[in-house]
Structure formats: structure tokens, C-alpha cells
Write a protein that holds these residues in place. Structure first.
Motif, PDB file in Angstrom:
ATOM      1  N   ALA A 201       0.627  -1.165  -0.434  1.00 44.00           N
ATOM      2  CA  ALA A 201       0.153   0.326  -0.500  1.00 44.00           C
ATOM      3  C   ALA A 201       0.449   1.153  -0.321  1.00 44.00           C
ATOM      4  O   ALA A 201       0.257   2.350  -0.880  1.00 44.00           O
ATOM      5  CB  ALA A 201      -0.747  -0.383   0.964  1.00 44.00           C
ATOM      6  N   GLU A 202       2.307   0.799   0.829  1.00 42.57           N
ATOM      7  CA  GLU A 202       2.611   2.611   0.862  1.00 42.57           C
ATOM      8  C   GLU A 202       3.669   2.686  -0.807  1.00 42.57           C
ATOM      9  O   GLU A 202       3.425   3.939  -1.352  1.00 42.57           O
ATOM     10  CB  GLU A 202       3.864   2.291   1.940  1.00 42.57           C
ATOM     11  N   GLY A 203       3.969   1.778  -0.886  1.00 38.20           N
ATOM     12  CA  GLY A 203       4.471   1.656  -2.245  1.00 38.20           C
ATOM     13  C   GLY A 203       3.164   2.342  -3.193  1.00 38.20           C
ATOM     14  O   GLY A 203       4.146   3.320  -4.369  1.00 38.20           O
ATOM     15  N   GLY A 204       2.427   2.078  -3.489  1.00 37.90           N
ATOM     16  CA  GLY A 204       1.142   2.703  -3.898  1.00 37.90           C
ATOM     17  C   GLY A 204       1.171   3.748  -3.702  1.00 37.90           C
ATOM     18  O   GLY A 204       1.144   4.123  -5.086  1.00 37.90           O
ATOM     19  N   SER A 205       1.022   4.263  -3.090  1.00 36.24           N
ATOM     20  CA  SER A 205       0.870   5.603  -2.496  1.00 36.24           C
ATOM     21  C   SER A 205       1.595   6.889  -3.233  1.00 36.24           C
ATOM     22  O   SER A 205       1.625   7.899  -3.171  1.00 36.24           O
ATOM     23  CB  SER A 205      -0.149   5.477  -1.473  1.00 36.24           C
ATOM     24  N   GLN A 206       2.954   6.217  -3.248  1.00 35.06           N
ATOM     25  CA  GLN A 206       3.949   6.904  -3.180  1.00 35.06           C
ATOM     26  C   GLN A 206       3.622   7.101  -4.903  1.00 35.06           C
ATOM     27  O   GLN A 206       3.996   8.262  -5.404  1.00 35.06           O
ATOM     28  CB  GLN A 206       5.534   6.556  -2.694  1.00 35.06           C
ATOM     29  N   ALA A 207       3.803   5.728  -5.454  1.00 32.47           N
ATOM     30  CA  ALA A 207       3.743   6.064  -6.632  1.00 32.47           C
ATOM     31  C   ALA A 207       2.637   7.522  -7.330  1.00 32.47           C
ATOM     32  O   ALA A 207       3.085   7.746  -8.307  1.00 32.47           O
ATOM     33  CB  ALA A 207       3.091   4.390  -7.293  1.00 32.47           C
ATOM     34  N   LYS A 208       0.905   6.779  -6.628  1.00 28.85           N
ATOM     35  CA  LYS A 208       0.408   7.203  -6.899  1.00 28.85           C
ATOM     36  C   LYS A 208       0.833   8.958  -7.148  1.00 28.85           C
ATOM     37  O   LYS A 208       0.104   9.805  -7.861  1.00 28.85           O
ATOM     38  CB  LYS A 208      -0.701   6.890  -6.236  1.00 28.85           C
ATOM     39  N   THR A 209       1.094   9.704  -5.287  1.00 28.48           N
ATOM     40  CA  THR A 209       1.787  10.516  -5.326  1.00 28.48           C
ATOM     41  C   THR A 209       2.080  11.063  -6.413  1.00 28.48           C
ATOM     42  O   THR A 209       2.084  12.642  -7.099  1.00 28.48           O
ATOM     43  CB  THR A 209       2.065  10.970  -4.436  1.00 28.48           C
ATOM     44  N   LEU A 210       3.458  10.401  -6.754  1.00 25.74           N
ATOM     45  CA  LEU A 210       4.063  11.229  -7.800  1.00 25.74           C
ATOM     46  C   LEU A 210       3.602  11.346  -9.004  1.00 25.74           C
ATOM     47  O   LEU A 210       3.693  12.026  -9.328  1.00 25.74           O
ATOM     48  CB  LEU A 210       5.208   9.988  -8.197  1.00 25.74           C
ATOM     49  N   VAL A 211       2.805  10.445  -9.712  1.00 28.67           N
ATOM     50  CA  VAL A 211       2.055  10.485 -11.334  1.00 28.67           C
ATOM     51  C   VAL A 211       1.170  11.935 -10.962  1.00 28.67           C
ATOM     52  O   VAL A 211       1.729  12.545 -11.718  1.00 28.67           O
ATOM     53  CB  VAL A 211       1.453   8.845 -11.156  1.00 28.67           C
ATOM     54  N   ILE A 212       0.613  11.876 -10.192  1.00 30.48           N
ATOM     55  CA  ILE A 212      -0.027  12.737  -9.875  1.00 30.48           C
ATOM     56  C   ILE A 212       0.487  13.936  -9.579  1.00 30.48           C
ATOM     57  O   ILE A 212       0.526  14.892 -10.451  1.00 30.48           O
ATOM     58  CB  ILE A 212      -1.152  13.266  -8.161  1.00 30.48           C
ATOM     59  N   ALA A 213       1.175  14.484  -9.266  1.00 37.54           N
ATOM     60  CA  ALA A 213       2.292  15.752  -9.184  1.00 37.54           C
ATOM     61  C   ALA A 213       3.159  15.811 -10.560  1.00 37.54           C
ATOM     62  O   ALA A 213       2.887  16.638 -10.839  1.00 37.54           O
ATOM     63  CB  ALA A 213       3.447  15.345  -8.232  1.00 37.54           C
ATOM     64  N   SER A 214       3.224  14.265 -11.037  1.00 36.17           N
ATOM     65  CA  SER A 214       4.103  14.950 -12.593  1.00 36.17           C
ATOM     66  C   SER A 214       2.349  15.250 -13.677  1.00 36.17           C
ATOM     67  O   SER A 214       3.363  16.287 -14.066  1.00 36.17           O
ATOM     68  CB  SER A 214       4.664  13.178 -13.024  1.00 36.17           C
ATOM     69  N   LEU A 215       1.467  14.748 -13.218  1.00 39.31           N
ATOM     70  CA  LEU A 215       0.475  15.179 -14.515  1.00 39.31           C
ATOM     71  C   LEU A 215       0.202  16.641 -14.043  1.00 39.31           C
ATOM     72  O   LEU A 215       0.231  17.135 -14.866  1.00 39.31           O
ATOM     73  CB  LEU A 215      -0.537  14.126 -13.718  1.00 39.31           C
ATOM     74  N   ILE A 216       0.347  17.398 -12.927  1.00 40.71           N
ATOM     75  CA  ILE A 216      -0.324  18.594 -12.629  1.00 40.71           C
ATOM     76  C   ILE A 216       0.948  19.305 -12.768  1.00 40.71           C
ATOM     77  O   ILE A 216       0.710  20.606 -14.006  1.00 40.71           O
ATOM     78  CB  ILE A 216      -0.262  18.680 -10.990  1.00 40.71           C
ATOM     79  N   GLY A 217       1.743  19.209 -12.621  1.00 37.84           N
ATOM     80  CA  GLY A 217       2.944  20.983 -12.901  1.00 37.84           C
ATOM     81  C   GLY A 217       3.625  19.683 -14.983  1.00 37.84           C
ATOM     82  O   GLY A 217       3.515  20.773 -15.362  1.00 37.84           O
ATOM     83  N   GLY A 218       3.442  18.085 -15.294  1.00 31.84           N
ATOM     84  CA  GLY A 218       3.422  18.254 -16.676  1.00 31.84           C
ATOM     85  C   GLY A 218       2.350  19.331 -17.521  1.00 31.84           C
ATOM     86  O   GLY A 218       2.150  20.356 -18.285  1.00 31.84           O
ATOM     87  N   ILE A 219       1.514  19.131 -17.407  1.00 28.03           N
ATOM     88  CA  ILE A 219       0.472  19.659 -17.962  1.00 28.03           C
ATOM     89  C   ILE A 219       0.085  21.172 -17.917  1.00 28.03           C
ATOM     90  O   ILE A 219      -0.327  21.885 -18.403  1.00 28.03           O
ATOM     91  CB  ILE A 219      -0.429  19.274 -17.135  1.00 28.03           C
ATOM     92  N   TYR A 220       0.334  22.045 -16.343  1.00 32.54           N
ATOM     93  CA  TYR A 220       0.979  23.092 -16.236  1.00 32.54           C
ATOM     94  C   TYR A 220       1.740  23.865 -16.786  1.00 32.54           C
ATOM     95  O   TYR A 220       1.461  25.094 -17.313  1.00 32.54           O
ATOM     96  CB  TYR A 220       1.462  23.291 -14.815  1.00 32.54           C
ATOM     97  N   ASP A 221       2.550  23.113 -17.106  1.00 32.30           N
ATOM     98  CA  ASP A 221       3.936  23.686 -18.265  1.00 32.30           C
ATOM     99  C   ASP A 221       3.737  23.606 -19.444  1.00 32.30           C
ATOM    100  O   ASP A 221       4.011  24.670 -20.057  1.00 32.30           O
ATOM    101  CB  ASP A 221       5.113  23.267 -17.462  1.00 32.30           C
ATOM    102  N   TYR A 222       3.141  22.529 -19.473  1.00 30.10           N
ATOM    103  CA  TYR A 222       2.723  22.248 -21.310  1.00 30.10           C
ATOM    104  C   TYR A 222       1.475  23.868 -21.679  1.00 30.10           C
ATOM    105  O   TYR A 222       1.675  24.146 -22.604  1.00 30.10           O
ATOM    106  CB  TYR A 222       2.421  20.702 -21.286  1.00 30.10           C
ATOM    107  N   LEU A 223       0.960  23.750 -20.764  1.00 30.37           N
ATOM    108  CA  LEU A 223      -0.499  24.848 -21.281  1.00 30.37           C
ATOM    109  C   LEU A 223       0.884  25.577 -21.172  1.00 30.37           C
ATOM    110  O   LEU A 223       0.008  27.036 -22.229  1.00 30.37           O
ATOM    111  CB  LEU A 223      -1.302  24.710 -20.757  1.00 30.37           C
ATOM    112  N   LEU A 224       1.303  25.940 -20.923  1.00 25.46           N
ATOM    113  CA  LEU A 224       2.025  27.668 -19.995  1.00 25.46           C
ATOM    114  C   LEU A 224       2.725  27.618 -21.435  1.00 25.46           C
ATOM    115  O   LEU A 224       3.011  28.676 -21.737  1.00 25.46           O
ATOM    116  CB  LEU A 224       3.029  27.533 -18.698  1.00 25.46           C
TER     117      LEU A 224
END
Length: 669
Positions: A201-224
Motif C-alpha cells: 500500500a505504501e509503495g502504491g501510494s507513493q507512486a500515485k502521489t508522484l504520478v499525480i504531481a507529474s501530471l499536474i506539473g507537466g500539464i501546467y507547464d505544457y499549457l503555459l
């Protein structure tokens, strides 16, 4: 002060033997902090075990990605003036492929893929910052000739020297200085690589957090970057009062609103972020107003940005150079130890047998032999391929050997602190010093231009490689890879990347013509061309500015202020430094709100994971944004400048709120 902990059965090699039977898991709690006196660090892949690292899959995939990213980085960096870091996108691809192919024990192989593939970014930076300047000047001086062999050998030999010169310093930077440097890019890449190994569960939670942050940061910077609906740089001169203030006093405030830089600042932390920004504020809020108000009329008429580029930034270059000299002096004991180890091994007294897999480098005896061979090859290349005069080639050879060696630790220090290599500034200083020496020995005119730029390419690539390689080896240290394997296969990646970059530069010049800046940007190479031409054809060199920076670095060192970090702030534009302070302030705030230190630590760690995602997403989607521009997509933003500035403030504030909110959600284990 760190709390002392019990670490089970720590053997003489410095790792916890009680965990030897555990497979790869998350990063240890002490991965990013300094160790207590009785504490040791045990990497993810335990030193007592062997893991698949160098396999046909990892080497083959690493080479394929090195070719692809070398071509893409060179193409985009020269065509649209946008250079991206290849390490993080390659790590994302490696993790994705290993998951899709169902690879077991893939972590060690992914490290090798990333290490080989990352050669692309560093070789590209070394080549495109200098060598296209020859084509730019060729339009004015037709007698200048450039060929594939010059580009290839310059990149290859520079990359090899960077690898060989850095290896003796590996243990100092990645082991002895554990927890003392933030290593922002290495941290982000390591978090990406470890995300593919999460268990439970802990590993899955960390991977999920990283993926969500990557999508937020990536989409944000791409649109910008693609649509520009909000301002990439929020600046005071966008307003009427700010423009008036800049005109009268040359005072400017600006901040880049990108997600990746915010994450970078968080990982760097408040201490180094504050020192870097102090250097930037000193330039923009003290030097530029002084120079722009009381300088000569031709200076006072310039905009603040022009004063920074033409005058104030050069003081930072002098400071970086002196900080490098001071770093060499402070590291003299480490250098003596490395030389002493080499001497003992040459006498047959090898200590390799005492080292565990996790800390085994290429033997110092082999390093010495390879350095000798590489330096001989450099001398022959200069003599027969560039200068055609043994005396002048020997002078050039000495310049390259000394400067590349001296600045190796500077490049590594810069990457370890801020994640950005000031290689263009150090190369500019190298070109100026080399040109002054060459003119003194009668090597000037167009032949001097060719010699200086090719030699600058060797030094630039060597420093770029040294800075990039410290990231690879720190990743390997955290995860438990075998350094010797990373070091050996780095040479092959360098060879492939150098050949790819050489071909891309030749093709781009034939298709687009570097001498036309409206078609192909090549910003760094154009800057090098502007500097080298007056030096070789007769002109002035701003020695006073460089000396002022050198004296400032000496004063900072005397006061106990890290001179390199401060001078890096002077060299890097203001809008790229202020986000570091914002991110560093967030890291301090979330890590100090609770009276329970365990809660603070959990929040800091979660913030590191989220920030790594913002950096990773920004890096990957930055490639997509550049490709979008290259494919001919043009978007005209209908919004006014004041609207985009306002939206920039709002969106950046929302990004900061997201980072704060998500960090504060963490709970102690």
C-alpha cells in the motif's frame, strides 16, 4: 541535530547486514539528510546482493535512448533555442518500459539505461553551446572550415575527459558529502526510478502521489509554454509603475511561474535557495541600479536586462571562476588522496579487494592510464586536426587539461547545489583565457577562432559531462548500483551521443544555416561567437568585471558564505532564481509547523516526492511543448498583457497552495 538510531548489525563495510535479505523497497529514511555519528546508509539494492544491471536489454535500450535524445535535444536546442534535461524523461521511459515488459528486478537495469541515455543531454549541451559558432562566423569569414571529425572528436574527447576527471571525486561528492548537498535533479530522477519498485500500500501510494504531481506539473507547464494563457514570467515592468521604476532606477522584480522551478526550489531547500537568491538580488537590486544610474551614457540608456547580459552577469562569471579556484584549494586534501591512491595502485598495492560492490570504482591505476591516453589523443587531435603547429597545439593542450581538471569540481558542485550547470559561463571564461594566451603565442585571426571554439567545445563538454555524471552516480549511490558498471558503460554512451550530435549539427547547418538567427536560434553559440570574434580579430576584454567578481568571491569566502552558490545566483537570470526561494520557503514552512518532529519529517518527505513529480512532469512535457512548436503549431494568445500577468499570479498562487496542501496531508508513519 539528528537523533541517533539503532541500526542492527552494521558490518565493517558500513551497511546494515540485518536487511540483506530484503528486496528493493522505498528509499531509506536517511537518504536525504546528514547521518549521525554512529549511523550508516544502506541503499535500496543491498550491497550484499548482486542485482541485474548490465544486460543486453539495459545497454541496448540505453543506447537507443541516447541516440534519440541526442538528436532531439540537439535539434530542439538549436532550432527553437530550447534545451531540455534528458535524464528525467529517460528515467520515466525506462520505468514505463520495464513495467510494460514485466521485467523483474528492473531497478538496476533502469539505472544503467538512465546513465547511458543521459549522455545525450550533457554531450548536446557541450556541443551546441560552442561549435555552431564556427558556422555563424563562417558566413563572415569564409576561410573558416568545419567538418564532422572536428565536432565528433571535440565532443567525444571532452566527454571522456569529464568522466575520467570526475571518477576520483565520486566518493567525496556522493558518499562523504551525503545529506550536505540537495542534489535536486538526482533526487527527482531517483524518485521516478524508485516509483516503479513500490511494494504494498505504501509503495502504491507513493507512486500515485508522484504520478499525480507529474501530471499536474507537466500539464501546467505544457499549457503555459504552448498557449501562454498566463504569464510565464510575472514581472514588475509589465505594469505602468514598474516600467517607470525600471526606467528611472533600473529596479526590476520578476518570478518564473513554472511548476518545475517551484519543485526545484523545494528540493534545494531554504538555505541554498536564500544564498542563490541573495546573489541574484545583489545583481538586480544593487549592481544594475548603480551601473544603470551612474554609469556612462551608453550604459544608462540600456534596459535592465541588457545591463545584466552585457555587464553585471560578467561579474558573476568572474565570481564562479574564483569560486572554482577556492573549491580546488579546499579540496586539495581530496585531490592528494586520489593521487596517492593512484600512486599506490601503480605500485601494485590495490585496495579494490576491500571494497563492497556498492562502492567499487574503476581502479585508479586504470583511470591514470586512461587519462594519459585521453590527453595524448587530445594533443594529437589539436596538432593534426585543428592547429597544425606543435608548439601552439601544446599550449592549447595545457589550457584544456588544466582548466577542465580545475573546473570539474565546480561543475559537480553546481549540479549538487542548484541542479543547473553554469557550463556556458565557465566555457566563456575558458574561451577568454585561452584566446588571450593564443594571441600571446601568435595564434589569432580565423585560425585562432577555429582553435578557440574547438578547444572551448572540448572544455565545455568535459564540464557538462562532469556535472551530469555526478547526478548519475548519486542516483546509483541512493539506489545501490555498482559505480564501476555505470562508469564503464558511460564511455559507450558518450561515443554514440557524440557521433549523433555531430551528424545533427552538420545536417541542421545544411538545411537551415546557423548564420540566420531568424530561422535557427542557437542562443549560446551566438553569444560565444560575439565574444570570440573581437578577441581574435582585435578588441577589448572586460577584465575589470571578471576581477570584480573574483574579489567578491574572495570576500564571500572570507565571510563564510558559499561563494559558488552566491555567484551562481549572479549568473542565472532573476526570474529563474526567485522561484527557488519560494520553493525553499515552502519546504521550511511545512517542515516546521508541527511540534512533533516525526510529523514534520513526514511532511518534508511528501513534499520532496511531490516536488520531484513537478520537476519530472515539467521536464517531460517540456519536450512535448518544444515538439509542438517544431511541428508548426502557432497560437496567438488573444489576452492582453495585463490579463496574462494577473492570471500568472493567480495560477502560480494556486500551484503554491496545492504544494502546501498536499504536503500538510502527510502523517507520520
Amino acid at each position: 541535530m539528528s537523533e541517533k538510531k539503532s541500526h542492527g548489525n552494521v558490518n565493517p563495510d558500513g551497511f546494515d547486514a540485518t536487511t540483506a535479505d530484503n528486496g528493493p523497497a522505498g528509499l531509506p529514511e536517511n537518504a536525504f539528510r546528514e547521518l549521525a555519528a554512529d549511523e550508516s546508509y544502506t541503499p535500496v539494492m543491498h550491497p550484499a546482493h548482486n542485482y541485474p544491471e548490465v544486460t543486453p536489454y539495459s545497454v541496448g535500450m540505453g543506447l537507443v535512448l541516447a541516440v534519440i535524445f541526442s538528436a532531439a535535444a540537439a535539434y530542439l536546442g538549436l532550432r527553437v533555442g530550447q534545451v531540455f534535461e534528458a535524464a528525467i524523461p529517460i528515467a520515466i521511459i525506462a520505468v514505463g518500459l520495464s513495467g510494460a515488459l514485466g521485467k523483474r528486478n528492473a531497478l538496476g537495469q533502469n539505472v544503467i539505461i538512465q546513465s547511458i541515455g543521459a549522455c545525450s543531454g550533457v554531450i548536446v549541451a557541450g556541443a551546441i553551446f560552442t561549435l555552431p559558432a564556427l558556422y555563424i562566423l563562417q558566413a563572415k569569414y569564409p576561410e573558416i572550415t568545419v567538418n564532422f571529425l572536428e565536432i565528433f572528436c571535440s565532443s567525444l574527447l571532452g566527454g571522456i575527459l569529464g568522466i575520467l576527471f570526475f571518477i576520483p571525486f565520486r566518493k567525496y561528492f556522493v558518499k562523504d558529502m551525503h545529506g550536505k548537498y540537495p542534489f535536486p535533479e538526482a533526487t527527482a530522477t531517483t524518485q521516478v526510478l524508485i516509483s516503479g519498485e513500490g511494494k504494498g500500500a505504501e509503495g502504491g501510494s507513493q507512486a500515485k502521489t508522484l504520478v499525480i504531481a507529474s501530471l499536474i506539473g507537466g500539464i501546467y507547464d505544457y499549457l503555459l509554454a504552448t498557449f501562454g494563457w498566463w504569464a510565464e514570467n510575472v514581472t514588475s515592468i509589465a505594469s505602468q509603475w514598474g516600467a517607470t521604476l525600471a526606467e528611472k532606477t533600473k529596479l526590476v522584480f520578476s518570478v518564473n511561474t513554472g511548476a518545475a522551478l517551484l519543485g526545484l526550489g523545494y528540493i534545494i531547500g531554504i538555505r541554498y535557495a536564500f544564498i542563490i537568491c541573495a546573489g541574484s538580488f545583489f545583481v538586480w537590486w544593487v549592481l544594475i541600479p548603480l551601473i544603470g544610474t551612474y554609469g556612462a551614457p551608453e550604459i544608462t540608456s540600456l534596459a535592465p536586462g541588457a545591463i545584466f547580459s552585457d555587464y553585471a552577469r560578467l561579474i558573476g562569471i568572474g565570481g564562479i571562476a574564483m569560486a572554482g579556484v577556492l573549491g580546488i584549494i579546499k579540496s586539495w586534501g581530496i585531490i592528494v588522496q586520489a593521487v596517492g591512491l593512484a600512486g599506490r595502485e601503480l605500485k601494485g598495492k590495490s585496495s579494490a579487494a576491500k571494497e563492497v560492490r556498492w562502492q567499487t570504482d574503476i581502479s585508479m591505476k586504470a583511470i591514470v592510464y586512461m587519462i594519459v591516453v585521453a590527453l595524448v589523443a587530445v594533443l594529437l587531435f589539436f596538432w593534426f586536426g585543428v592547429i597544425h603547429s606543435f608548439w601552439q597545439a601544446l599550449v592549447a593542450w595545457v589550457v584544456v587539461a588544466v582548466i577542465a581538471f580545475l573546473f570539474t569540481t565546480v561543475a559537480a558542485n553546481a549540479i549538487a547545489i542548484v541542479g543547473s550547470n553554469p557550463v556556458s559561463g565557465m566555457t566563456l571564461m575558458t574561451l577568454i583565457i585561452a584566446s588571450a594566451i593564443f594571441v600571446g603565442v601568435g595564434l589569432n585571426g580565423t585560425s585562432g577562432i577555429v582553435a578557440s571554439m574547438v578547444i572551448g567545445g572540448v572544455v565545455c563538454t568535459a564540464l557538462s559531462m562532469a556535472g551530469g555524471f555526478v547526478t548519475d552516480l548519486k542516483i546509483g549511490y541512493w539506489l545501490g548500483s555498482t559505480p564501476r558498471k555505470q562508469e564503464c558503460w558511460k564511455f559507450l554512451g558518450t561515443l554514440v551521443s557524440a557521433a549523433t550530435v555531430g551528424g545533427v549539427i552538420l545536417v541542421l547547418n545544411k538545411v537551415y544555416d546557423f548564420s540566420n538567427p531568424d530561422i535557427i536560434a542557437a542562443p549560446q553559440a551566438n553569444a560565444m561567437a560575439r565574444v570570440i570574434e573581437p578577441l581574435m580579430m582585435g578588441g577589448d576584454t572586460p577584465w575589470i568585471l571578471y576581477m570584480a567578481g573574483a574579489v567578491l568571491a574572495l570576500i564571500l569566502n572570507w565571510l563564510g558564505v558559499p561563494a559558488l552558490a552566491f555567484c551562481l545566483g549572479m549568473f542565472i537570470p532573476l526570474q529563474l532564481n526567485t522561484p527557488l526561494l519560494v520553493g525553499g520557503a515552502i519546504a521550511w514552512w511545512v517542515g516546521s509547523r508541527s511540534k512533533d518532529e516525526a510529523v514534520n519529517a513526514a511532511r518534508r518527505d511528501r513534499g520532496t516526492l511531490i516536488s520531484s513529480g513537478l520537476i519530472a512532469g515539467g521536464a517531460l512535457f517540456g519536450v512535448f511543448a518544444a515538439l509542438t512548436r517544431f511541428c508548426g503549431f502557432e497560437y496567438t494568445n488573444p489576452l492582453s498583457g495585463s490579463t496574462t500577468q494577473t492570471l500568472g499570479i493567480v495560477l502560480y498562487a494556486l500551484l503554491i497552495i496545492y504544494l502546501l496542501w498536499d504536503c500538510m496531508r502527510a502523517k507520520k508513519a
